[in-house]
Design a protein around this motif. Structure first.
Motif, PDB file in Angstrom:
ATOM      1  N   TYR A 154      55.554  73.718  14.031  1.00  0.00           N
ATOM      2  CA  TYR A 154      56.829  74.240  14.529  1.00  0.00           C
ATOM      3  C   TYR A 154      56.623  74.718  15.970  1.00  0.00           C
ATOM      4  O   TYR A 154      55.491  74.930  16.424  1.00  0.00           O
ATOM      5  N   SER A 155      57.727  74.903  16.668  1.00  0.00           N
ATOM      6  CA  SER A 155      57.716  75.473  18.016  1.00  0.00           C
ATOM      7  C   SER A 155      58.964  76.321  18.162  1.00  0.00           C
ATOM      8  O   SER A 155      60.071  75.879  17.824  1.00  0.00           O
ATOM      9  N   VAL A 156      58.786  77.557  18.635  1.00  0.00           N
ATOM     10  CA  VAL A 156      59.910  78.483  18.748  1.00  0.00           C
ATOM     11  C   VAL A 156      59.776  79.279  20.039  1.00  0.00           C
ATOM     12  O   VAL A 156      58.666  79.650  20.447  1.00  0.00           O
ATOM     13  N   GLY A 157      60.892  79.515  20.717  1.00  0.00           N
ATOM     14  CA  GLY A 157      60.875  80.230  21.972  1.00  0.00           C
ATOM     15  C   GLY A 157      60.693  81.732  21.794  1.00  0.00           C
ATOM     16  O   GLY A 157      60.716  82.258  20.684  1.00  0.00           O
ATOM     17  N   ALA A 158      60.535  82.433  22.903  1.00  0.00           N
ATOM     18  CA  ALA A 158      60.358  83.885  22.889  1.00  0.00           C
ATOM     19  C   ALA A 158      61.626  84.555  22.383  1.00  0.00           C
ATOM     20  O   ALA A 158      62.743  84.188  22.763  1.00  0.00           O
ATOM     21  N   ASN A 159      61.425  85.542  21.487  1.00  0.00           N
ATOM     22  CA  ASN A 159      62.540  86.325  20.965  1.00  0.00           C
ATOM     23  C   ASN A 159      63.691  85.435  20.472  1.00  0.00           C
ATOM     24  O   ASN A 159      64.861  85.667  20.797  1.00  0.00           O
ATOM     25  N   SER A 160      63.347  84.426  19.699  1.00  0.00           N
ATOM     26  CA  SER A 160      64.382  83.528  19.199  1.00  0.00           C
ATOM     27  C   SER A 160      63.959  82.914  17.867  1.00  0.00           C
ATOM     28  O   SER A 160      62.862  83.161  17.369  1.00  0.00           O
ATOM     29  N   SER A 161      64.849  82.128  17.332  1.00  0.00           N
ATOM     30  CA  SER A 161      64.593  81.456  16.065  1.00  0.00           C
ATOM     31  C   SER A 161      64.648  79.948  16.251  1.00  0.00           C
ATOM     32  O   SER A 161      65.304  79.443  17.175  1.00  0.00           O
ATOM     33  N   ALA A 162      63.974  79.220  15.351  1.00  0.00           N
ATOM     34  CA  ALA A 162      64.008  77.751  15.371  1.00  0.00           C
ATOM     35  C   ALA A 162      64.037  77.241  13.931  1.00  0.00           C
ATOM     36  O   ALA A 162      63.358  77.780  13.050  1.00  0.00           O
ATOM     37  N   THR A 163      64.835  76.210  13.683  1.00  0.00           N
ATOM     38  CA  THR A 163      64.903  75.592  12.359  1.00  0.00           C
ATOM     39  C   THR A 163      63.995  74.358  12.331  1.00  0.00           C
ATOM     40  O   THR A 163      64.069  73.507  13.219  1.00  0.00           O
ATOM     41  N   VAL A 164      63.148  74.308  11.305  1.00  0.00           N
ATOM     42  CA  VAL A 164      62.192  73.203  11.174  1.00  0.00           C
ATOM     43  C   VAL A 164      62.535  72.430   9.896  1.00  0.00           C
ATOM     44  O   VAL A 164      62.562  73.006   8.806  1.00  0.00           O
ATOM     45  N   THR A 165      62.791  71.157  10.042  1.00  0.00           N
ATOM     46  CA  THR A 165      63.125  70.321   8.883  1.00  0.00           C
ATOM     47  C   THR A 165      61.856  69.888   8.153  1.00  0.00           C
ATOM     48  O   THR A 165      60.879  69.466   8.788  1.00  0.00           O
TER      49      THR A 165
END
Length: 223
Positions: A154-165
């Motif tokens: 997975y990869s997610v930015g600073a102070n944020s969320s990311a959805t990984v399928t």
């Protein structure tokens, strides 16, 4: 059948008689000769041999046939009346009038992985392919005894969320998911990423780290 009991018998044995003492010879009765005849004929017919008035070896043939069915033919052969029976997962068998084969079907690696077939045996090779396969690929999934294991990055930015399928959506549900990654920083604002949401097809990663994004790996389990 009984021993001779006609007139002139001596202790149920035949006697030639002794005129000097007035002892008569033993009378061969019809009952006794019929008994002997039927005893012999019954053995021959029991062996499945038709009576033949010209043959003189039918009793011998009958004895050999009947004995062979119990103890073999004398050459070490197993009696043909014995049975080899299959049970459990095995199939085949039968009487020993011919060669018989007992078969145990073996499961494929796919059947071991699915974990639903209850009619086949598991071999070490199938177990290795169905359960012990490599999990070294960077992204993938594997079904073991009905459970589905999934992994990836997975990869997610600073102070944020990311959805990984997920590589493959869980047919029913995801029961566990976790992530690794982040940085060694004990500041309250720099907690490592966590799973903040999950469905049967994806997970959500939340990153509280200030200043930079984070990459890492995820692992999920479901069915």
């Amino acid at each position: 059948m009984e021993r001779i009991a006609g007139p002139g018998n001596v202790n149920n044995q035949f006697s030639e008689g002794n005129p000097a003492i007035g002892q008569q010879a033993t009378m061969v009765t019809a009952k006794w000769t019929n008994d002997v005849q039927e005893e012999i004929c019954n053995v021959i017919e029991e062996a499945g041999i038709a009576l033949d008035g010209e043959a003189q070896n039918q009793l011998y043939q009958a004895i050999v046939s009947l004995v062979a069915g119990v103890v073999g033919d004398g050459s070490g052969a197993v009696p043909t009346t014995r049975l080899v029976s299959a049970a459990g997962l095995a199939t085949g068998g039968g009487d020993l009038a011919a060669d018989r084969t007992i078969t145990v079907p073996k499961a494929s690696a796919a059947e071991v992985a699915a974990g639903t077939n209850d009619t086949k045996a598991v071999t070490p090779l199938a177990l290795q392919g169905g359960v012990g396969g490599s999990l070294m690929a960077g992204v993938g999934y594997k079904t073991i005894f009905g459970l589905i294991f999934q992994w990836g990055t997975y990869s997610v930015g600073a102070n944020s969320s990311a959805t990984v399928t997920f590589p493959s959506a869980f047919p029913s549900m995801c029961v566990y998911a976790n992530v690794s990654g982040g940085r060694l920083d004990y500041g309250a604002q720099d907690n490592n990423p966590v799973v903040s949401g999950v469905s049967s097809s994806a997970l959500t990663v939340f990153n509280a780290t200030d200043g930079s994004g984070v990459t890492g790996k995820f692992f999920a389990l479901g069915f």
